[in-house]
Design a protein around this motif. Structure first.
Motif, PDB file in Angstrom:
ATOM      1  N   PHE A  42     -25.228  -0.530 -24.124  1.00 31.22           N
ATOM      2  CA  PHE A  42     -25.827   0.747 -23.732  1.00 31.22           C
ATOM      3  C   PHE A  42     -25.069   1.427 -22.600  1.00 31.22           C
ATOM      4  N   SER A  43     -24.619   0.658 -21.609  1.00 32.64           N
ATOM      5  CA  SER A  43     -23.954   1.255 -20.455  1.00 32.64           C
ATOM      6  C   SER A  43     -22.716   2.043 -20.856  1.00 32.64           C
ATOM      7  N   VAL A  44     -21.969   1.526 -21.841  1.00 29.83           N
ATOM      8  CA  VAL A  44     -20.735   2.181 -22.277  1.00 29.83           C
ATOM      9  C   VAL A  44     -21.037   3.529 -22.924  1.00 29.83           C
ATOM     10  N   ILE A  45     -22.201   3.627 -23.584  1.00 33.89           N
ATOM     11  CA  ILE A  45     -22.612   4.899 -24.196  1.00 33.89           C
ATOM     12  C   ILE A  45     -23.207   5.829 -23.142  1.00 33.89           C
ATOM     13  N   ARG A  46     -24.093   5.288 -22.314  1.00 32.27           N
ATOM     14  CA  ARG A  46     -24.814   6.097 -21.330  1.00 32.27           C
ATOM     15  C   ARG A  46     -23.891   6.698 -20.282  1.00 32.27           C
TER      16      ARG A  46
END
Length: 408
Positions: free
Chosen positions: A130-134
């Motif tokens: 998620f962090s890479v997308i967010r």
């Protein structure tokens, strides 16, 4: 998740937060300089976010979890939102501006849960992926702030000429693009059952409230509400604060907070692995208390470094609490009510907590306003710092160590 899906989700996040960052940071300054709004009016304007967030879990729980594809709902909302923001761009006084802002925020706030739901639906390991997308949402917010300063809409000369109103037109155009693009996003069908007797709790998305039976989640939920009180001080006051004390290109400098947010988003999975959810949240709340102390004692001259450090701490404050909180919420939600659970945490943070926070921030700011129209910013900033410390003590005392799904 393949590269094409990652790219589409990343662009979705970029556009979502570009739209929000285009006007949200500078709204307090815009209302004061363009529409001659008072502190109470500015507080009321920011509170529309909370009204939208309170309604958000019910909207998302009804339509995203039960009946319609989340990406289609996202598209429709942003198309309507583009029209509403154009009306705000055309407004000439606060009374004409406010109804459009209220309608827009009621529509916009559910999209924060929708973009998370669309993303999580494509992931096998959200804590890792998620962090890479967010992070692209943060890049979008930064881009909006830098453009505002590049065009000098927030400069002293730009404020005199009323150029800050162009932020609403920029947001409207990007919202239009996102509205169309949303229909190309990965399909995110409703997860809850639609057959049989419909329960009121399911229609309103209230089934996600069952998460509060878990003691740790309940403590996290309460802490999320309380920490948003000092957060409201930042969103409502940071732009007027920097403008009033004479900091040039303030919007560009505020965007440094999002630059740090990018770095800490990328560091978040590593921190999760080594220290766990409790320590991650503790670091976030401690950072809130420290940043406001820097704001209280900084100034536009020799103390500007203190202001910059306070701004740069935003990455720790926001990522380590709110993004990790979204992952923590997802880990408790299960498959059936992912959208409702994200809506619930939106209710706690941007809804109840921020509503209280904007009200408190408005009262405090007005209380420390002198006859010359200037604020006692030192006294104002020390109050949210103290509140952050109290929330931290509450959380440390009652939240027990817990392990959630973490990156390998």
């Amino acid at each position: 998740m393949n590269l094409a899906t990652k790219s589409r989700l990343s662009l979705m996040m970029f556009l979502e937060f570009f739209v929000w960052g285009s006007w949200y940071v500078t709204m307090g300054t815009f209302l004061g300089s363009n529409l001659m709004a008072k502190d109470q009016d500015i507080s009321l304007a920011f509170s529309t976010q909370s009204f939208g967030a309170i309604i958000a879990p019910f909207i998302v729980g009804l339509i995203a979890d039960r009946y319609f594809h989340a990406q289609r709902i996202l598209g429709v909302i942003h198309l309507i939102g583009a029209g509403l923001m154009y009306m705000m761009y055309s407004s000439t006084d606060f009374d004409g501006f406010f109804p459009f802002l209220l309608a827009y925020m009621i529509l916009f706030m559910p999209t924060l849960a929708l973009v998370n739901s669309i993303s999580f639906n494509q992931m096998k390991n959200p804590a890792k992926e998620f962090s890479v997308i967010r992070v692209w949402g943060t890049v979008g917010w930064i881009a909006a702030g830098l453009l505002i300063s590049f065009f000098a809409w927030d400069s002293q000369e730009g404020l005199k000429e009323g150029l800050l109103r162009h932020t609403w037109l920029m947001a409207a155009l990007v919202s239009l693009v996102l509205g169309v693009f949303s229909f190309t996003l990965p399909h995110t069908p409703p997860q809850a059952k639609t057959g049989g007797k419909i329960k009121i709790s399911e229609i309103l998305g209230l089934d996600a409230l069952a998460l509060l039976k878990h003691k740790n989640f309940a403590i996290f939920f309460i802490s999320s509400i309380l920490i948003c009180i000092p957060l409201a001080f930042y969103y409502q006051n940071v732009s007027p604060f920097l403008t009033e004390i004479g900091v040039e290109n303030s919007t560009g400098k505020i965007a440094l907070g999002q630059v740090s947010e990018v770095l800490f988003l990328l560091a978040l999975p590593i921190f999760f692995t080594r220290f766990g959810i409790k320590k991650t949240l503790i670091v976030a709340m401690l950072a809130w208390a420290i940043r406001y102390v820097f704001f209280a004692f900084g100034n536009a001259d020799e103390g500007v470094w203190m202001l910059l450090i306070g701004i740069l701490l935003h990455g720790v404050c926001y990522d380590f609490f709110f993004v990790s909180g979204q992952i923590y919420t997802d880990s408790h939600a299960g498959t059936k009510f992912k959208s409702s659970a994200q809506g619930l945490i939106t209710l706690a943070t941007y809804g109840i907590g921020m509503l209280i926070g904007f009200w408190v921030a408005g009262l405090v700011s007005n209380n420390f306003l002198n006859a010359a129209g200037n604020h006692d910013w030192k006294s104002i900033w020390l109050i949210p710092s103290g509140i952050s410390v109290l929330v931290l003590l509450f959380f440390i005392t009652l939240f027990k160590k817990e392990k959630i799904n973490s990156p390998q």
